[in-house]
Design an enzyme around this catalytic site. Structure first.
Site, mmCIF file in Angstrom:
data_model
loop_
_atom_site.group_PDB
_atom_site.id
_atom_site.type_symbol
_atom_site.label_atom_id
_atom_site.label_comp_id
_atom_site.label_asym_id
_atom_site.label_seq_id
_atom_site.Cartn_x
_atom_site.Cartn_y
_atom_site.Cartn_z
ATOM 1 N N GLY A 166 0.808 -1.030 0.038
ATOM 2 C CA GLY A 166 0.058 -0.093 -0.003
ATOM 3 C C GLY A 166 0.832 1.355 -0.142
ATOM 4 N N ILE A 167 0.424 2.219 0.915
ATOM 5 C CA ILE A 167 0.943 3.689 0.839
ATOM 6 C C ILE A 167 2.661 3.338 1.223
ATOM 7 C CG2 ILE A 167 1.094 5.773 2.071
ATOM 8 C CD1 ILE A 167 -2.237 5.321 2.067
ATOM 9 N N TYR B 75 -11.419 4.962 14.456
ATOM 10 C CA TYR B 75 -10.357 5.276 13.456
ATOM 11 C C TYR B 75 -10.248 6.639 13.673
ATOM 12 C CZ TYR B 75 -8.027 5.557 8.937
ATOM 13 O OH TYR B 75 -6.949 6.034 8.024
ATOM 14 N N ASN C 220 3.628 4.844 9.293
ATOM 15 C CA ASN C 220 2.489 4.653 8.176
ATOM 16 C C ASN C 220 1.617 3.633 8.635
ATOM 17 O OD1 ASN C 220 1.278 4.464 5.130
ATOM 18 N ND2 ASN C 220 2.364 2.458 5.899
HETATM 19 N N1 NAD Z 1 -5.776 3.670 2.018
HETATM 20 C C1 NAD Z 1 -6.524 4.960 2.280
HETATM 21 O O1 NAD Z 1 -7.434 5.317 1.733
HETATM 22 C C2 NAD Z 1 -5.964 5.742 3.351
HETATM 23 C C3 NAD Z 1 -6.712 7.055 3.617
HETATM 24 C C4 NAD Z 1 -6.056 7.712 4.610
HETATM 25 C C5 NAD Z 1 -5.123 7.502 5.675
HETATM 26 N N2 NAD Z 1 -4.548 6.043 5.413
HETATM 27 C C6 NAD Z 1 -3.515 5.445 6.283
HETATM 28 O O2 NAD Z 1 -2.304 5.400 5.749
HETATM 29 C C7 NAD Z 1 -1.610 4.325 6.209
HETATM 30 C C8 NAD Z 1 -1.449 2.984 5.385
HETATM 31 O O3 NAD Z 1 -2.632 2.729 4.877
HETATM 32 P P1 NAD Z 1 -2.882 1.891 3.503
HETATM 33 O O4 NAD Z 1 -4.030 1.815 2.727
HETATM 34 O O5 NAD Z 1 -1.567 1.651 2.619
HETATM 35 O O6 NAD Z 1 -3.060 0.324 4.096
HETATM 36 P P2 NAD Z 1 -2.701 -1.348 3.881
HETATM 37 O O7 NAD Z 1 -3.599 -2.055 4.898
HETATM 38 O O8 NAD Z 1 -2.632 -1.462 2.512
HETATM 39 O O9 NAD Z 1 -1.406 -1.233 4.766
HETATM 40 C C9 NAD Z 1 -0.680 -1.050 5.975
HETATM 41 C C10 NAD Z 1 0.365 -1.972 6.250
HETATM 42 O O10 NAD Z 1 0.499 -2.027 7.889
HETATM 43 C C11 NAD Z 1 0.935 -3.161 8.191
HETATM 44 N N3 NAD Z 1 0.465 -3.123 9.707
HETATM 45 C C12 NAD Z 1 -0.524 -3.299 10.121
HETATM 46 N N4 NAD Z 1 -0.576 -3.399 11.346
HETATM 47 C C13 NAD Z 1 0.856 -3.314 11.994
HETATM 48 C C14 NAD Z 1 1.372 -3.408 13.203
HETATM 49 N N5 NAD Z 1 0.848 -3.513 14.136
HETATM 50 N N6 NAD Z 1 2.795 -3.128 13.056
HETATM 51 C C15 NAD Z 1 3.360 -2.969 11.902
HETATM 52 N N7 NAD Z 1 2.948 -3.091 10.734
HETATM 53 C C16 NAD Z 1 1.380 -3.292 10.578
HETATM 54 C C17 NAD Z 1 0.130 -3.915 7.406
HETATM 55 O O11 NAD Z 1 0.754 -5.474 7.592
HETATM 56 C C18 NAD Z 1 0.215 -3.473 6.092
HETATM 57 O O12 NAD Z 1 1.378 -3.774 5.276
HETATM 58 C C19 NAD Z 1 -2.551 3.956 7.558
HETATM 59 O O13 NAD Z 1 -2.158 4.603 8.536
HETATM 60 C C20 NAD Z 1 -3.931 4.386 6.996
HETATM 61 O O14 NAD Z 1 -4.743 4.753 8.187
HETATM 62 C C21 NAD Z 1 -5.209 5.145 4.131
#
Ligand code: NAD
Length: 258
Positions: free
Chosen positions: A16-17, A154, A89
């Site tokens: 992801g991000i 959240y 992240n």
């Molecule tokens: N995708 C969106 O629409 C969006 C929007 C706003 C904010 N965000 C934020 O961006 C960040 C990344 O989001 P994303 O969409 O890439 O999510 P994602 O679920 O695709 O990736 C998240 C990653 O974090 C890891 N992770 C989860 N729990 C963990 C822990 N306890 N310790 C270590 N690693 C852990 C997971 O294994 C995964 O690889 C998050 O903080 C999310 O809240 C996402």
């Protein structure tokens, strides 16, 4: 090469991000610690970083556990002898209406999204304070600025990340450590495979229509990409943002303006 020979710890960078930020930083000359709960994904991203010519280290970590976080920092110093950038992240989203919001969901959300950000920042700050330099970037969200249906846990965590960012920015300003947050709107990363059904239910629309529903609300007319977010995180990690601290930057295509 805006981050040439710098060293960055990026949590949740296995997909992801976080993965997008890791690959973007690597293109700018940065060495990367890919820290994720899912070691296999972390390992694969570290391989991608190495293929682009930079150094990388994959580490399994649960950011909500202090001892594991300390290990990440110790291993980073052991291998690279420096830490220039921390990107907090790692995060989870579990939508639930209040009557179904269990303590377990509440605790897990706050533990990973908020406590994890605090634990990683605290451990890295100890090192950055000694060096009198560093950049900490926290992933908040549009949900850190405005409430959302079925998102009380959240939103509480992401509002918390902004308060934490502002306070940490003050704690660390005299050491020339910049602390900022990024607030993305919606990006259809892998977590959306699970979220789609829950969002369809809460919005009372058919499954598979969630993406269209949200994109229609975005003034710039499209969802964000991982690169849109990575570009702003890169700016906050680079020298170009040296005079910015305590900010929470929206990357929402105009959806959120405060
Ligand atoms: N995708 C969106 O629409 C969006 C929007 C706003 C904010 N965000 C934020 O961006 C960040 C990344 O989001 P994303 O969409 O890439 O999510 P994602 O679920 O695709 O990736 C998240 C990653 O974090 C890891 N992770 C989860 N729990 C963990 C822990 N306890 N310790 C270590 N690693 C852990 C997971 O294994 C995964 O690889 C998050 O903080 C999310 O809240 C996402």
């Amino acid at each position: 090469m805006r981050l040439k020979d710098k060293v960055a710890i990026i949590t949740g960078a296995g997909r992801g991000i976080g993965r997008g930020i890791a690959l973007r930083f690597a293109r700018e000359g940065c060495n990367i610690i890919v820290a994720d709960l899912n070691f296999r994904n972390a390992f694969n991203v570290a391989k991608e970083v190495k293929a682009s010519g930079r150094e990388a280290l994959a580490i399994k970590v649960n950011v909500a556990v202090a001892a594991q976080v300390k290990k990440v920092v110790d291993k980073t110093i052991e291998k690279f002898h420096r830490i220039d950038i921390l990107v907090n992240n790692a995060g989870i989203t579990i939508p639930a209406p209040i009557e179904k919001l269990s303590e377990e969901i509440w605790d897990r959300t706050i533990d990973i999204n908020l406590k994890g950000t605090y634990l990683c920042s605290r451990e890295v700050a100890k090192y950055m304070i000694k060096k009198k330099s560093g950049k900490i970037i926290n992933l908040s969200s549009k949900s850190g600025k405005v409430g959302g249906l079925w998102l009380s846990a959240y939103c509480a965590s992401k509002f918390g990340v902004i308060g934490f960012t502002q306070s940490l920015a003050l704690d660390l300003a005299s050491y020339k450590i910049n602390v900022n947050a990024v607030c993305p709107g919606i990006i259809f990363t892998p977590q959306w495979e699970k979220l789609d059904l829950a969002y369809a239910k809460k919005l009372k629309i058919p499954a598979g229509r969630v993406r269209d529903y949200y994109v229609k609300k975005i003034p710039l007319g499209r969802e964000a990409t991982v690169e849109d977010v990575a570009n702003i995180v890169l700016f906050l990690a680079s020298k170009e943002s040296d005079y910015m601290t305590g900010q929470a930057i929206n990357v929402t295509g105009g959806q959120e303006m405060r």
